[in-house]
Motif scaffolding. Structure first.
Motif, PDB file in Angstrom:
ATOM      1  N   THR A   2      39.330  16.947  42.153  1.00 48.83           N
ATOM      2  CA  THR A   2      37.207  16.489  41.467  1.00 48.83           C
ATOM      3  C   THR A   2      37.404  14.627  41.315  1.00 48.83           C
ATOM      4  O   THR A   2      38.111  14.089  41.958  1.00 48.83           O
ATOM      5  N   ALA A   3      36.352  14.631  40.966  1.00 49.50           N
ATOM      6  CA  ALA A   3      35.746  13.035  41.014  1.00 49.50           C
ATOM      7  C   ALA A   3      36.546  12.479  39.940  1.00 49.50           C
ATOM      8  O   ALA A   3      37.442  13.231  38.655  1.00 49.50           O
ATOM      9  N   GLY A   4      37.149  11.334  39.945  1.00 53.11           N
ATOM     10  CA  GLY A   4      38.254  10.579  38.967  1.00 53.11           C
ATOM     11  C   GLY A   4      38.940   9.653  40.017  1.00 53.11           C
ATOM     12  O   GLY A   4      38.659   9.549  40.711  1.00 53.11           O
ATOM     13  N   VAL A   5      40.257   9.438  39.222  1.00 51.14           N
ATOM     14  CA  VAL A   5      40.788   8.135  39.614  1.00 51.14           C
ATOM     15  C   VAL A   5      42.266   9.307  39.647  1.00 51.14           C
ATOM     16  O   VAL A   5      42.408   9.336  39.235  1.00 51.14           O
ATOM     17  N   VAL A   6      42.910   8.690  40.956  1.00 48.97           N
ATOM     18  CA  VAL A   6      44.534   9.056  40.792  1.00 48.97           C
ATOM     19  C   VAL A   6      45.754   7.819  39.884  1.00 48.97           C
ATOM     20  O   VAL A   6      45.361   6.879  39.279  1.00 48.97           O
ATOM     21  N   GLY A   7      45.959   8.845  39.117  1.00 51.98           N
ATOM     22  CA  GLY A   7      46.705   8.442  38.218  1.00 51.98           C
ATOM     23  C   GLY A   7      48.455   7.780  39.164  1.00 51.98           C
ATOM     24  O   GLY A   7      48.863   8.701  39.539  1.00 51.98           O
ATOM     25  N   VAL A   8      49.099   7.458  38.348  1.00 48.40           N
ATOM     26  CA  VAL A   8      50.705   6.913  39.051  1.00 48.40           C
ATOM     27  C   VAL A   8      51.586   7.255  37.132  1.00 48.40           C
ATOM     28  O   VAL A   8      51.443   6.395  36.540  1.00 48.40           O
ATOM     29  N   VAL A   9      52.582   8.242  37.733  1.00 46.01           N
ATOM     30  CA  VAL A   9      53.556   8.006  36.997  1.00 46.01           C
ATOM     31  C   VAL A   9      55.098   7.861  37.414  1.00 46.01           C
ATOM     32  O   VAL A   9      55.682   8.075  39.521  1.00 46.01           O
ATOM     33  N   LEU A  10      56.134   6.963  37.256  1.00 43.31           N
ATOM     34  CA  LEU A  10      57.446   6.082  37.346  1.00 43.31           C
ATOM     35  C   LEU A  10      58.312   7.058  37.101  1.00 43.31           C
ATOM     36  O   LEU A  10      58.318   6.460  35.581  1.00 43.31           O
ATOM     37  N   GLY A  32      40.269  -6.279  37.542  1.00 40.63           N
ATOM     38  CA  GLY A  32      39.732  -4.879  37.652  1.00 40.63           C
ATOM     39  C   GLY A  32      39.867  -3.688  36.719  1.00 40.63           C
ATOM     40  O   GLY A  32      41.200  -4.118  36.522  1.00 40.63           O
ATOM     41  N   PRO A  33      39.555  -2.899  36.995  1.00 38.37           N
ATOM     42  CA  PRO A  33      39.688  -1.745  36.044  1.00 38.37           C
ATOM     43  C   PRO A  33      41.006  -0.931  36.617  1.00 38.37           C
ATOM     44  O   PRO A  33      41.069  -0.839  37.724  1.00 38.37           O
ATOM     45  N   LEU A  34      42.186  -1.197  36.452  1.00 38.32           N
ATOM     46  CA  LEU A  34      43.343  -0.191  37.152  1.00 38.32           C
ATOM     47  C   LEU A  34      43.672   1.273  36.976  1.00 38.32           C
ATOM     48  O   LEU A  34      43.249   1.732  36.260  1.00 38.32           O
ATOM     49  N   ALA A  35      44.341   1.587  37.797  1.00 36.84           N
ATOM     50  CA  ALA A  35      44.476   3.292  37.339  1.00 36.84           C
ATOM     51  C   ALA A  35      45.229   3.592  36.074  1.00 36.84           C
ATOM     52  O   ALA A  35      46.681   3.066  35.600  1.00 36.84           O
ATOM     53  N   ALA A  59      52.327  12.422  33.593  1.00 34.95           N
ATOM     54  CA  ALA A  59      52.001  12.826  34.058  1.00 34.95           C
ATOM     55  C   ALA A  59      50.131  13.563  33.142  1.00 34.95           C
ATOM     56  O   ALA A  59      49.215  13.321  34.090  1.00 34.95           O
ATOM     57  N   ALA A  60      51.006  13.985  32.192  1.00 24.95           N
ATOM     58  CA  ALA A  60      49.622  14.463  31.272  1.00 24.95           C
ATOM     59  C   ALA A  60      48.124  13.164  31.180  1.00 24.95           C
ATOM     60  O   ALA A  60      46.964  12.985  30.968  1.00 24.95           O
ATOM     61  N   ARG A  61      49.301  11.607  30.734  1.00 28.92           N
ATOM     62  CA  ARG A  61      48.577  11.030  29.777  1.00 28.92           C
ATOM     63  C   ARG A  61      48.073  10.192  31.195  1.00 28.92           C
ATOM     64  O   ARG A  61      47.047   9.006  31.467  1.00 28.92           O
ATOM     65  N   ALA A  62      48.877   9.947  32.732  1.00 29.41           N
ATOM     66  CA  ALA A  62      48.330   9.485  33.314  1.00 29.41           C
ATOM     67  C   ALA A  62      46.775  10.104  34.597  1.00 29.41           C
ATOM     68  O   ALA A  62      46.436   9.194  35.586  1.00 29.41           O
ATOM     69  N   ALA A 106      55.221   1.248  43.925  1.00 30.11           N
ATOM     70  CA  ALA A 106      54.331   1.460  42.947  1.00 30.11           C
ATOM     71  C   ALA A 106      53.512   0.668  42.449  1.00 30.11           C
ATOM     72  O   ALA A 106      52.208   0.996  42.428  1.00 30.11           O
ATOM     73  N   VAL A 107      54.685  -0.559  43.413  1.00 29.91           N
ATOM     74  CA  VAL A 107      52.704  -1.735  43.322  1.00 29.91           C
ATOM     75  C   VAL A 107      52.146  -0.783  44.778  1.00 29.91           C
ATOM     76  O   VAL A 107      50.471  -1.147  44.622  1.00 29.91           O
ATOM     77  N   ALA A 108      52.396  -0.974  45.375  1.00 29.91           N
ATOM     78  CA  ALA A 108      51.197  -0.395  46.849  1.00 29.91           C
ATOM     79  C   ALA A 108      50.194   0.669  45.491  1.00 29.91           C
ATOM     80  O   ALA A 108      48.828   0.825  46.267  1.00 29.91           O
ATOM     81  N   ALA A 109      50.782   1.567  45.340  1.00 29.68           N
ATOM     82  CA  ALA A 109      50.345   3.073  44.813  1.00 29.68           C
ATOM     83  C   ALA A 109      49.007   2.575  43.588  1.00 29.68           C
ATOM     84  O   ALA A 109      47.308   3.433  43.931  1.00 29.68           O
ATOM     85  N   VAL A 110      49.878   1.634  42.530  1.00 23.49           N
ATOM     86  CA  VAL A 110      48.278   1.188  41.827  1.00 23.49           C
ATOM     87  C   VAL A 110      47.495   0.305  42.039  1.00 23.49           C
ATOM     88  O   VAL A 110      46.608   0.907  42.324  1.00 23.49           O
ATOM     89  N   VAL A 111      48.115  -0.889  43.440  1.00 30.92           N
ATOM     90  CA  VAL A 111      46.736  -1.246  43.861  1.00 30.92           C
ATOM     91  C   VAL A 111      46.004  -0.487  44.826  1.00 30.92           C
ATOM     92  O   VAL A 111      44.969  -0.862  44.356  1.00 30.92           O
ATOM     93  N   THR A 112      46.282   0.130  45.078  1.00 28.70           N
ATOM     94  CA  THR A 112      45.312   1.769  45.777  1.00 28.70           C
ATOM     95  C   THR A 112      44.632   2.404  45.291  1.00 28.70           C
ATOM     96  O   THR A 112      43.420   2.392  45.174  1.00 28.70           O
ATOM     97  N   ALA A 113      45.287   2.923  44.664  1.00 29.67           N
ATOM     98  CA  ALA A 113      44.560   4.114  43.080  1.00 29.67           C
ATOM     99  C   ALA A 113      43.579   2.568  42.658  1.00 29.67           C
ATOM    100  O   ALA A 113      42.760   3.557  42.624  1.00 29.67           O
ATOM    101  N   SER A 114      43.890   2.090  42.581  1.00 28.16           N
ATOM    102  CA  SER A 114      43.024   1.276  41.536  1.00 28.16           C
ATOM    103  C   SER A 114      41.397   0.741  41.694  1.00 28.16           C
ATOM    104  O   SER A 114      40.126   0.605  41.549  1.00 28.16           O
ATOM    105  N   THR A 115      41.555   0.769  43.311  1.00 33.85           N
ATOM    106  CA  THR A 115      40.441   0.346  44.276  1.00 33.85           C
ATOM    107  C   THR A 115      39.588   1.712  44.782  1.00 33.85           C
ATOM    108  O   THR A 115      38.177   1.699  45.078  1.00 33.85           O
ATOM    109  N   GLY A 116      40.289   3.181  43.854  1.00 37.37           N
ATOM    110  CA  GLY A 116      39.315   5.166  43.562  1.00 37.37           C
ATOM    111  C   GLY A 116      39.938   4.664  45.009  1.00 37.37           C
ATOM    112  O   GLY A 116      38.875   6.161  45.203  1.00 37.37           O
ATOM    113  N   ALA A 117      40.665   5.423  45.667  1.00 31.36           N
ATOM    114  CA  ALA A 117      41.292   5.117  46.786  1.00 31.36           C
ATOM    115  C   ALA A 117      41.295   6.938  46.027  1.00 31.36           C
ATOM    116  O   ALA A 117      41.708   7.089  45.519  1.00 31.36           O
TER     117      ALA A 117
END
Length: 135
Positions: A2-10, A32-35, A59-62, A106-117
């Motif tokens: 579904t549309a939206g943004v990917v969340g990240v759990v560490l 900009g907006p962060l994932a 995971a539920a929060r993310a 984590a850095v790569a995931a958050v940066v990439t997710a924040s682009t809307g990937a």
């Protein structure tokens, strides 16, 4: 997905490590907006360990509607996430255990997710962190 943004759990055996890595990833993603990024560290008693409940809550929060990438530090964290995924209904749909180093991934995931990937791109970016050379 579904549309939206990917969340990240560490997930770390240490609550402090999980929180610190999340803060670093957010800071380096900056602008900009962060994932959504959620730490899930430590045992239920506050000591070292992992907690299925903390992971599920994070995971539920993310969950931003496009899947959740879960990065972990060590062995039992991997096993805990795999057990939650096997249950099938504890984690949000589209939750995926990502094979990546915790900090760099984590850095790569958050940066990439924040682009809307999408989740595949977030996973690939985090996994590429295995190849970061420091010397």
């Amino acid at each position: 997905m579904t549309a939206g943004v990917v969340g990240v759990v560490l997930v770390s055996h240490s609550a402090e490590v999980a929180v610190s890595v999340a803060e670093l990833a957010r800071g380096l993603a900056g602008g900009g907006p962060l994932a959504p990024v959620e730490p899930a560290g430590g045992a239920p008693d506050g000591g070292l360990g992992t907690s299925a409940e903390r992971i599920a809550e994070a995971a539920a929060r993310a969950d931003g509607g496009a899947g959740v990438a879960v990065l972990v530090d060590l062995g039992s964290a991997v096993l805990t996430v795999k057990a939650l995924l096997a249950e099938g209904d504890t984690l949000p749909p589209g939750t995926r255990l990502v094979d990546a180093p915790l900090l760099e991934g984590a850095v790569a995931a958050v940066v990439t997710a924040s682009t809307g990937a999408d989740l595949d791109a977030v996973e690939a970016a985090a996994a590429e962190a295995w190849d970061y050379r420091k010397g």
